[in-house]
Design an enzyme around this catalytic site. Structure first.
Site, PDB file in Angstrom:
ATOM      1  N   LYS A   1      35.447  39.783  25.933  1.00 41.66           N
ATOM      2  CA  LYS A   1      34.672  40.970  25.548  1.00 41.66           C
ATOM      3  C   LYS A   1      35.608  42.167  25.466  1.00 41.66           C
ATOM      4  CE  LYS A   1      31.594  43.138  28.437  1.00 41.66           C
ATOM      5  NZ  LYS A   1      32.198  44.470  28.547  1.00 41.66           N
TER       6      LYS A   1
ATOM      7  N   GLU B   1      25.376  49.354  26.341  1.00 40.64           N
ATOM      8  CA  GLU B   1      25.256  49.901  27.702  1.00 40.64           C
ATOM      9  C   GLU B   1      24.750  51.334  27.675  1.00 40.64           C
ATOM     10  OE1 GLU B   1      28.633  49.194  30.232  1.00 40.64           O
ATOM     11  OE2 GLU B   1      27.882  50.545  31.803  1.00 40.64           O
TER      12      GLU B   1
ATOM     13  N   ASP C   1      36.253  40.073  30.331  1.00 37.84           N
ATOM     14  CA  ASP C   1      36.618  41.369  29.748  1.00 37.84           C
ATOM     15  C   ASP C   1      38.120  41.473  29.555  1.00 37.84           C
ATOM     16  OD1 ASP C   1      34.433  43.007  29.197  1.00 37.84           O
ATOM     17  OD2 ASP C   1      34.271  43.727  31.264  1.00 37.84           O
TER      18      ASP C   1
ATOM     19  N   SER D   1      34.369  45.463  35.638  1.00 39.24           N
ATOM     20  CA  SER D   1      33.723  46.128  36.778  1.00 39.24           C
ATOM     21  C   SER D   1      34.254  45.531  38.084  1.00 39.24           C
ATOM     22  CB  SER D   1      32.202  45.965  36.704  1.00 39.24           C
ATOM     23  OG  SER D   1      31.857  44.612  36.457  1.00 39.24           O
TER      24      SER D   1
HETATM   25  O1  KIV Z   1      32.434  45.149  33.313  1.00 37.56           O
HETATM   26  C1  KIV Z   1      31.216  44.916  33.310  1.00 37.56           C
HETATM   27  O2  KIV Z   1      30.631  44.526  34.330  1.00 37.56           O
HETATM   28  C2  KIV Z   1      30.480  45.116  32.075  1.00 37.56           C
HETATM   29  C3  KIV Z   1      28.993  44.981  32.141  1.00 37.56           C
HETATM   30  C4  KIV Z   1      28.409  46.106  32.862  1.00 37.56           C
HETATM   31  C5  KIV Z   1      28.385  44.798  30.805  1.00 37.56           C
HETATM   32  O3  KIV Z   1      31.049  45.370  31.066  1.00 37.56           O
END
Ligand code: KIV
Length: 273
Positions: A122, A191, A92, A54
């Site tokens: 993640k 989510e 991520d 994000s």
């Molecule tokens: O990228 C992100 O911020 C996310 C969260 C919303 C879980 O994956």
């Protein structure tokens, strides 16, 4: 001089998160993308910090998370890790750096671990990325899954609406969650799915389930830090609670600075050498 601080609380680990699930202690998670913010987030007692992709939206101004690169994520993660003393920090894997190729997935995850000092990664998706997840896990890298609304698939979904409202998608999601659990993921993010489904997943898997827009019958919650601090004007989905209106506070302070500089009120006599 030693930098070891005896009074520091022990770092949160995957084992601690599992213990929290077993004890029924809720897990408080937030995103963060830089040193200053993660120092504050950590001091507030957050258990897990996600350097989310994000960042593509809130740090880089893109409309989707697709354009962010692995190098971008590594830059954001380096600062975030340095700011977090107690919280576990995970990162991520961005779009295009793990799907369809377990070797590329492993190489991406290894770069994150080596270059940032994060404690895990993640990935978005279920069965379709299981080989990539297993390959990363085989290197001893903790993996968090992410099911439901997976923003890297926005072009497939066609929008950011609630996922898995229909039975077939809900069944698939439960089966994916079990697969991630059996493969050895240490946690799963859900989510924007119905809260009853999130509750069912939470009781069907052995690992902590962290929700965002997934109700409160899960093991923990995560939000994008800028959203919950009210820094993104005009972004108020139902699942975000605003704990502050920082955009207003910051604009007011910045405006006062402009006024003071133009009036030659700043710096004053005590603010100069
Ligand atoms: O990228 C992100 O911020 C996310 C969260 C919303 C879980 O994956």
């Amino acid at each position: 001089m030693s930098t070891y601080n005896e009074s520091a609380k022990p770092k949160v680990t995957t084992a601690r998160l599992l213990e929290m699930k077993h004890n029924g202690e809720k897990i408080a998670c937030l995103t963060s993308y830089d040193f200053t913010m993660s120092s504050i987030v950590d001091a507030a007692g957050i258990d897990l910090i996600l350097v989310g992709d994000s960042a593509a939206n809130v740090m880089m101004g893109y409309d989707t998370t697709l354009p962010i690169t692995l190098d971008d994520m590594i830059t954001f993660a380096k600062g975030t890790v340095r700011g977090a003393r107690r919280a576990m920090v995970i990162v991520d894997l961005p779009f295009g750096y793990y799907q369809g190729n377990p070797e590329i997935a492993l190489a991406s995850a290894v770069r994150i671990m080596k270059e940032t000092g994060a404690a895990g990664v993640k990935l978005e998706g279920g069965e379709e990325i299981l080989d990539s997840i297993k390959c990363i896990l085989s290197a001893g890298i903790p993996v968090c899954g992410h099911l439901g609304l997976t923003p890297q698939s926005i072009n497939k979904f066609g929008g950011y609406g609630v996922r898995a409202k229909e039975e077939a998608e809900a069944e698939r999601l439960i089966s994916d969650a079990r697969m991630l659990d059996e493969a050895g993921c240490f946690a799963i993010v859900l989510e924007k799915i119905p809260s009853a489904l999130a509750a069912k997943v939470t009781s069907s898997v052995s690992v902590p389930v962290i929700g965002i827009g997934a109700g409160n019958n899960v093991d923990g919650q995560i939000l994008v830090v800028q959203d919950m601090l009210g820094m993104n004007r005009g972004f108020s989905p139902k699942f975000v609670r605003h704990y502050a209106s920082l955009a207003d506070v910051m604009e007011q302070a910045l405006g006062q600075y402009v006024t003071d500089v133009k009036a030659v009120d700043f710096p004053n006599a005590s603010e100069q050498y």
